[in-house]
Write an enzyme that holds these catalytic residues in place. Sequence first.
Site, PDB file in Angstrom:
ATOM      1  N   ILE A 250      60.472  71.721 -87.428  1.00 46.66           N
ATOM      2  CA  ILE A 250      60.573  70.269 -87.664  1.00 46.66           C
ATOM      3  C   ILE A 250      61.677  69.782 -86.716  1.00 46.66           C
ATOM      4  O   ILE A 250      62.724  70.425 -86.605  1.00 46.66           O
ATOM      5  CB  ILE A 250      60.909  69.960 -89.149  1.00 46.66           C
ATOM      6  CG1 ILE A 250      61.114  68.453 -89.390  1.00 46.66           C
ATOM      7  CG2 ILE A 250      62.117  70.720 -89.647  1.00 46.66           C
ATOM      8  CD1 ILE A 250      61.297  68.087 -90.885  1.00 46.66           C
ATOM      9  N   SER A 251      61.429  68.706 -86.007  1.00 43.28           N
ATOM     10  CA  SER A 251      62.405  68.209 -85.031  1.00 43.28           C
ATOM     11  C   SER A 251      63.689  67.766 -85.730  1.00 43.28           C
ATOM     12  O   SER A 251      63.672  67.413 -86.913  1.00 43.28           O
ATOM     13  CB  SER A 251      61.839  67.010 -84.277  1.00 43.28           C
ATOM     14  OG  SER A 251      60.630  67.339 -83.642  1.00 43.28           O
TER      15      SER A 251
END
Length: 198
Positions: free
Chosen positions: A49-50
């Site tokens: 997940i960024s």
Amino acid sequence: MYEHLEHYGVPKKVIEAMNVADRKLFVPEEYSSSAYFDIPLPIGFGQTISAPHMVGIMCSALDLSNGDKVLEIGTGSGYNAAVMATLVGDDGWIYTIERIDELAKIAKERFELLGIKNVTVVIGDGKKGLPEYAPFEKIAVTCYVRHVPKELTSQLTNNGILIIPVGDEYVQVLKKIMKVDGRLYEQDLMNVRFVPLI
Ligand code: SAH
């Protein structure tokens, strides 16, 4: 929660949308205690997940507004799609493509749990975009490519915006590509680090 993102030039409305989607619900349980740190986190299957600042920067660069129809390549956890869903409002729609079906299924469950109704998750290869739903006002690619696929720029509306990391496993540049009267204008935003588009 994400007020520090103002230092990256992220506008208030994007920060507010990021506060709506609780990032804790988008990370695996073992990372709950790190959910609000401004770092990328593993989500399984070798994907991440960024970091919140990257989500903020991408959503700002897309200039999302009410009613936009958006394509995302790389659903991952679904967090970025959830933030975009808030920013485009009930009249807008997010189509998000993920090649790993387990990730797509988990993201879909999260949207249902959170009552997010304006997101469609498609399992498949995002390289060719989603011609059956094109054109899109905005396209966000959350994995890097070596070259910008023509299929994606051709699926942009007039005045549409594509945000895409371009490079190799060592250096990638986040590019903003705008389509105006059929012509493409390109701007380099910053150096970034994403997982590859497969
Ligand atoms: N936007 C995500 C981050 C995604 S990481 C979030 O908010 O969590 C990038 C994702 O792109 C990974 O889940 C990876 O599986 C997916 N991906 C890579 N190549 C792809 C392709 N060709 N088509 C669709 N998804 C792809």
